[in-house]
Scaffold this motif. Structure first.
Motif, PDB file in Angstrom:
ATOM      1  N   ARG A 162       0.879  -1.187   0.050  1.00 55.13           N
ATOM      2  CA  ARG A 162      -0.158   0.050   0.175  1.00 55.13           C
ATOM      3  C   ARG A 162       1.051   1.156  -0.085  1.00 55.13           C
ATOM      4  N   THR A 163       2.122   1.210  -0.349  1.00 58.44           N
ATOM      5  CA  THR A 163       3.031   2.109  -0.504  1.00 58.44           C
ATOM      6  C   THR A 163       2.891   2.892  -2.094  1.00 58.44           C
ATOM      7  N   LEU A 164       3.346   4.013  -2.182  1.00 57.91           N
ATOM      8  CA  LEU A 164       3.428   4.486  -3.710  1.00 57.91           C
ATOM      9  C   LEU A 164       5.161   4.884  -3.849  1.00 57.91           C
ATOM     10  N   SER A 165       5.626   4.157  -4.965  1.00 56.46           N
ATOM     11  CA  SER A 165       7.066   4.199  -5.188  1.00 56.46           C
ATOM     12  C   SER A 165       7.371   5.832  -5.498  1.00 56.46           C
ATOM     13  N   ALA A 166       8.754   6.067  -5.241  1.00 54.73           N
ATOM     14  CA  ALA A 166       9.193   7.350  -5.628  1.00 54.73           C
ATOM     15  C   ALA A 166       9.035   7.565  -7.180  1.00 54.73           C
ATOM     16  N   ARG A 167       9.281   6.483  -7.925  1.00 57.66           N
ATOM     17  CA  ARG A 167       9.104   6.545  -9.286  1.00 57.66           C
ATOM     18  C   ARG A 167       7.862   7.001  -9.745  1.00 57.66           C
ATOM     19  N   ALA A 169      11.310   8.806  -1.238  1.00 56.26           N
ATOM     20  CA  ALA A 169      11.577   7.532  -0.761  1.00 56.26           C
ATOM     21  C   ALA A 169      12.446   6.748  -1.877  1.00 56.26           C
ATOM     22  N   GLU A 170      12.991   5.780  -1.428  1.00 57.24           N
ATOM     23  CA  GLU A 170      13.665   4.978  -2.346  1.00 57.24           C
ATOM     24  C   GLU A 170      12.843   4.768  -3.376  1.00 57.24           C
ATOM     25  N   PRO A 171      13.308   4.435  -4.706  1.00 58.80           N
ATOM     26  CA  PRO A 171      12.403   3.932  -5.819  1.00 58.80           C
ATOM     27  C   PRO A 171      12.110   2.573  -5.639  1.00 58.80           C
ATOM     28  N   GLY A 172      10.852   2.392  -6.384  1.00 59.37           N
ATOM     29  CA  GLY A 172      10.356   0.764  -6.239  1.00 59.37           C
ATOM     30  C   GLY A 172      11.046   0.196  -7.119  1.00 59.37           C
ATOM     31  N   THR A 190     -11.431   5.341  -6.825  1.00 62.49           N
ATOM     32  CA  THR A 190     -11.055   4.425  -5.972  1.00 62.49           C
ATOM     33  C   THR A 190     -12.500   3.673  -5.251  1.00 62.49           C
ATOM     34  N   GLY A 191     -12.197   2.556  -4.768  1.00 59.14           N
ATOM     35  CA  GLY A 191     -13.336   2.206  -3.983  1.00 59.14           C
ATOM     36  C   GLY A 191     -13.067   2.548  -2.487  1.00 59.14           C
ATOM     37  N   ARG A 192     -11.773   3.169  -2.157  1.00 60.20           N
ATOM     38  CA  ARG A 192     -11.753   3.674  -1.046  1.00 60.20           C
ATOM     39  C   ARG A 192     -12.480   4.849  -0.478  1.00 60.20           C
ATOM     40  N   PRO A 193     -12.749   4.776   0.807  1.00 55.53           N
ATOM     41  CA  PRO A 193     -13.596   5.897   1.373  1.00 55.53           C
ATOM     42  C   PRO A 193     -12.887   7.364   1.753  1.00 55.53           C
ATOM     43  N   ILE A 194     -13.241   8.311   1.850  1.00 54.42           N
ATOM     44  CA  ILE A 194     -12.573   9.851   2.124  1.00 54.42           C
ATOM     45  C   ILE A 194     -11.482   9.501   2.977  1.00 54.42           C
ATOM     46  N   ARG A 195     -11.825   8.752   4.228  1.00 53.22           N
ATOM     47  CA  ARG A 195     -11.017   8.842   5.228  1.00 53.22           C
ATOM     48  C   ARG A 195      -9.676   8.025   5.195  1.00 53.22           C
ATOM     49  N   TRP A 196      -9.629   7.223   4.065  1.00 50.24           N
ATOM     50  CA  TRP A 196      -8.369   6.620   3.831  1.00 50.24           C
ATOM     51  C   TRP A 196      -7.604   7.022   2.707  1.00 50.24           C
ATOM     52  N   LEU A 197      -8.109   8.288   2.344  1.00 51.16           N
ATOM     53  CA  LEU A 197      -7.205   8.927   1.077  1.00 51.16           C
ATOM     54  C   LEU A 197      -5.742   9.618   1.705  1.00 51.16           C
ATOM     55  N   ASN A 198      -5.915  10.139   2.901  1.00 53.47           N
ATOM     56  CA  ASN A 198      -4.635  10.626   3.480  1.00 53.47           C
ATOM     57  C   ASN A 198      -3.305   9.962   3.445  1.00 53.47           C
ATOM     58  N   GLN A 199      -3.652   8.564   3.453  1.00 55.21           N
ATOM     59  CA  GLN A 199      -2.413   7.584   3.443  1.00 55.21           C
ATOM     60  C   GLN A 199      -1.670   7.544   1.948  1.00 55.21           C
ATOM     61  N   VAL A 200      -2.580   8.098   0.917  1.00 53.72           N
ATOM     62  CA  VAL A 200      -2.037   8.290  -0.401  1.00 53.72           C
ATOM     63  C   VAL A 200      -1.553   9.708  -0.346  1.00 53.72           C
ATOM     64  N   ASP A 222      -0.376  11.615   1.579  1.00 50.61           N
ATOM     65  CA  ASP A 222       1.029  11.858   2.309  1.00 50.61           C
ATOM     66  C   ASP A 222       1.870  11.441   1.410  1.00 50.61           C
ATOM     67  N   GLN A 223       1.982  10.520   0.529  1.00 49.77           N
ATOM     68  CA  GLN A 223       3.102  10.146  -0.494  1.00 49.77           C
ATOM     69  C   GLN A 223       2.937  10.978  -1.808  1.00 49.77           C
ATOM     70  N   LEU A 224       2.200  11.937  -2.117  1.00 47.69           N
ATOM     71  CA  LEU A 224       2.262  12.661  -3.274  1.00 47.69           C
ATOM     72  C   LEU A 224       2.758  14.006  -3.039  1.00 47.69           C
ATOM     73  N   ALA A 225       3.164  14.634  -4.078  1.00 43.62           N
ATOM     74  CA  ALA A 225       3.783  15.814  -3.919  1.00 43.62           C
ATOM     75  C   ALA A 225       2.421  16.913  -3.502  1.00 43.62           C
ATOM     76  N   ALA A 226       1.442  16.766  -4.115  1.00 40.47           N
ATOM     77  CA  ALA A 226       0.273  17.566  -4.051  1.00 40.47           C
ATOM     78  C   ALA A 226      -0.967  16.529  -4.134  1.00 40.47           C
ATOM     79  N   PRO A 227      -2.036  16.679  -3.257  1.00 40.68           N
ATOM     80  CA  PRO A 227      -3.254  15.991  -3.427  1.00 40.68           C
ATOM     81  C   PRO A 227      -3.989  16.240  -4.739  1.00 40.68           C
ATOM     82  N   MET A 228      -4.515  14.772  -5.098  1.00 41.43           N
ATOM     83  CA  MET A 228      -5.219  14.864  -6.350  1.00 41.43           C
ATOM     84  C   MET A 228      -6.689  14.785  -6.257  1.00 41.43           C
ATOM     85  N   PRO A 229      -7.605  15.306  -6.924  1.00 44.10           N
ATOM     86  CA  PRO A 229      -9.135  15.021  -6.719  1.00 44.10           C
ATOM     87  C   PRO A 229      -9.284  13.453  -6.853  1.00 44.10           C
TER      88      PRO A 229
END
Length: 290
Positions: free
Chosen positions: A21-26, A284-287, A45-55, A57-64
């Motif tokens: 469930r991590t996003l690679s640097a690449r 983060a180190e690239p995947g 996504t099938g995810r709810p709003i409350r689970w989006l911060n986990q993603v 936090d790994q992006l340069a900017a939040p996406m719609p």
């Protein structure tokens, strides 16, 4: 699609994210670069709003994000829900009634307050969400169905997910949409006509875009409506057989940065330059390489 897409739509779990469930640097770098170049990127996504911060936090900017399989369209910059299409309490009650009659031992949970909370019956088996602060156990069956829900979740012990979806779909007979996004035997139910395709189509219409302007990535049956709607549908190599069957193209698997590899080739991005930027900025180190 002969021109470059104006919008990239991507599923998260099993597609953009790696198995942990991590996003690679690449991948994060590729998304940042195409966004900076003017191409919209939307998380679907099938995810709810409350689970989006986990993603986020790994992006340069939040996406719609189009969440809950199309039931919620969310703007993270303002923390606003732009559109919600929930199951009304009367419909929710009828769906639950039918499934209790058809499926022995079925247990339910509902995504409420636009997916900021999950209410569940005591018999509903919680998985990796058990520590979620948005969880609440309901006191009665009436409480479960008394509030509009952007998604109803159904479990009945160990089940073949494809077979279980067929049972649920048959019991509902067009009353609501049923799909799945995992192999755990969990069925996800939305109001009739609410799919990832419907949510994405609404978002595109607000921005003057069409299906032909869009490329989408996915891996599971809940992605099928979106992948059949867009101008170019791409499956990751680890996708469900039904997704691989309808995809226009297949990229490498999610643990090999399949989405990033496809977008690098599509947009003519230099991978080495992107990785140098990510590492130089403290990312983060690239995947694994695709």
């Amino acid at each position: 699609m002969r021109q470059l897409p104006r919008l990239v739509a991507t599923d998260l779990d099993g597609t953009l994210l790696r198995s942990d469930r991590t996003l690679s640097a690449r991948t994060a770098e590729v998304i940042s670069r195409i966004s900076a170049g003017g191409t919209q990127v939307v998380l679907v996504t099938g995810r709810p709003i409350r689970w989006l911060n986990q993603v986020y936090d790994q992006l340069a900017a939040p996406m719609p994000a189009i969440c809950a399989n199309g039931a919620v369209v969310y703007d993270p910059t303002t923390d606003q829900v732009l559109r919600a299409d929930p199951l009304a309490p009367e419909l929710l009650a009828e769906v639950v009634r039918r499934l209790r009659a058809e499926v022995p031992g079925v247990a339910f949970a509902v995504e409420v307050t636009d997916g900021r909370e999950l209410w569940h019956e005591s018999a509903y088996a919680l998985s990796w969400d058990r520590s979620d602060p948005g969880l609440r156990a309901v006191e009665s069956p009436e409480e479960l169905v008394g509030t509009p829900a952007v998604k109803l979740l159904a479990r009945a012990g160990a089940q073949d997910p494809d077979a279980f979806v067929k049972v649920v779909t048959g019991a509902l007979a067009g009353l609501a949409e049923a799909t799945h996004s995992s192999y755990s035997g969990l069925v996800e139910i939305s109001a009739a006509g609410v799919t990832k395709a419907a949510g994405l189509a609404w978002y595109c219409a607000q921005h003057g875009l069409t299906a032909q302007d869009t490329v989408a990535f996915g891996d599971m049956p809940n992605d099928l409506p979106m992948l059949t709607w867009v101008g170019r549908a791409v499956a990751v190599a680890n996708a469900h057989p039904a997704v691989l069957e309808i995809a226009d193209e297949v990229t490498s698997d999610n643990d090999s940065d399949g989405v990033a590899a496809y977008l690098e080739a599509l947009f003519g991005l230099d991978r080495a330059e992107g990785l140098d930027r990510a590492v130089g900025s403290g990312g983060a180190e690239p995947g694994p390489a695709a």
